[in-house]
Design a protein around this motif. Sequence first.
Motif, mmCIF file in Angstrom:
data_model
loop_
_atom_site.group_PDB
_atom_site.id
_atom_site.type_symbol
_atom_site.label_atom_id
_atom_site.label_comp_id
_atom_site.label_asym_id
_atom_site.label_seq_id
_atom_site.Cartn_x
_atom_site.Cartn_y
_atom_site.Cartn_z
ATOM 1 N N TYR A 109 0.847 -1.201 0.000
ATOM 2 C CA TYR A 109 0.000 0.000 0.000
ATOM 3 C C TYR A 109 0.882 1.252 0.000
ATOM 4 O O TYR A 109 0.653 2.193 -0.768
ATOM 5 C CB TYR A 109 -0.921 0.002 1.221
ATOM 6 N N SER A 112 2.542 1.606 -3.393
ATOM 7 C CA SER A 112 1.642 2.143 -4.406
ATOM 8 C C SER A 112 1.484 3.652 -4.267
ATOM 9 O O SER A 112 1.346 4.368 -5.266
ATOM 10 C CB SER A 112 0.260 1.467 -4.291
ATOM 11 N N MET A 120 -3.433 0.031 -5.855
ATOM 12 C CA MET A 120 -2.769 -1.052 -5.129
ATOM 13 C C MET A 120 -3.024 -2.406 -5.787
ATOM 14 O O MET A 120 -2.181 -3.302 -5.751
ATOM 15 C CB MET A 120 -3.259 -1.078 -3.680
ATOM 16 N N ILE A 274 -9.460 0.674 -4.551
ATOM 17 C CA ILE A 274 -8.401 1.112 -3.642
ATOM 18 C C ILE A 274 -7.330 1.785 -4.451
ATOM 19 O O ILE A 274 -6.672 1.151 -5.281
ATOM 20 C CB ILE A 274 -7.795 -0.070 -2.842
#
Length: 275
Positions: A109, A112, A120, A274
């Motif tokens: 995470y 990213s 992600m 996400i």
Amino acid sequence: MILGIEWNVSSQLIDGWSTPNLYGLLFVTGLIIGFYVIKRMFKAEGVPEEWLDKLLIYVVIATIVGARLGHVFFYDWHIYKQNPIDIFKIWEGGLASHGGAIAILIALYIYSKKVSKKSMWWILDRIVAPIAIAGCFIRLGNLVNHEIIGEPTDLPWGFMFMHESVSNLVEVDGEMVHVYRHPAQLYEALAYLLSFFILLRLYWKTNLKEKSGFIFGLFLIFIFGWRFIIEFVKLGQAERDAGLIINTGQWLSIPFVVAGIIIMVLAWGKRLNIK
């Protein structure tokens, strides 16, 4: 006469030296193979080379730290809290895949956000096959370390682990007898190897990577589904597991499998978001 294998392989590469050892060599080998797999993916997609270098750092640190802390806190905190310095003795064994998985998710995470600036799911779909092959070699390392052993068995491929830390004597009808055990580490290694080839084929030969998160969700179901099943023939790794129908490893696996199913369903409908 019961057929079986007397497993007396030692992790020591140099007699009398605990490090370097075969466990560490297998661990590193898995990471190297995984590195070259994702390097090929990145090259095919024209991804900047510096992204790969940073990814390696993020994943290696997360794997080691997360897996170690997972073992410490999920399984043996009652032991390590008496001697906290032992937490750093990774060469003695003691890594938990659930802890490694959580740490890797956190690391990716951050990766990213800081490096790729992509969703992600993009990196998750690409890194799962390398993680599966790394997991295969880590379990082979557990095999040479004579740890994470299975329940007694009379199957012809049962292992009698000859390391002094493993008891091959169990009570049967009031008598202590030698037993062979399920090579649970080998079962997991083969399961992860199969998962690696399937995930790799899905990436290269299908368009499923365009459904962001789908391959990652399948990875969670594969890895932790296999883990849940194999736990039935594995000795519990925590003292509290004795006598339980569902042990610690299985309880920790269930949320990952459920998450994998949900992620696959949402990914199929392209409803994951996400960033």
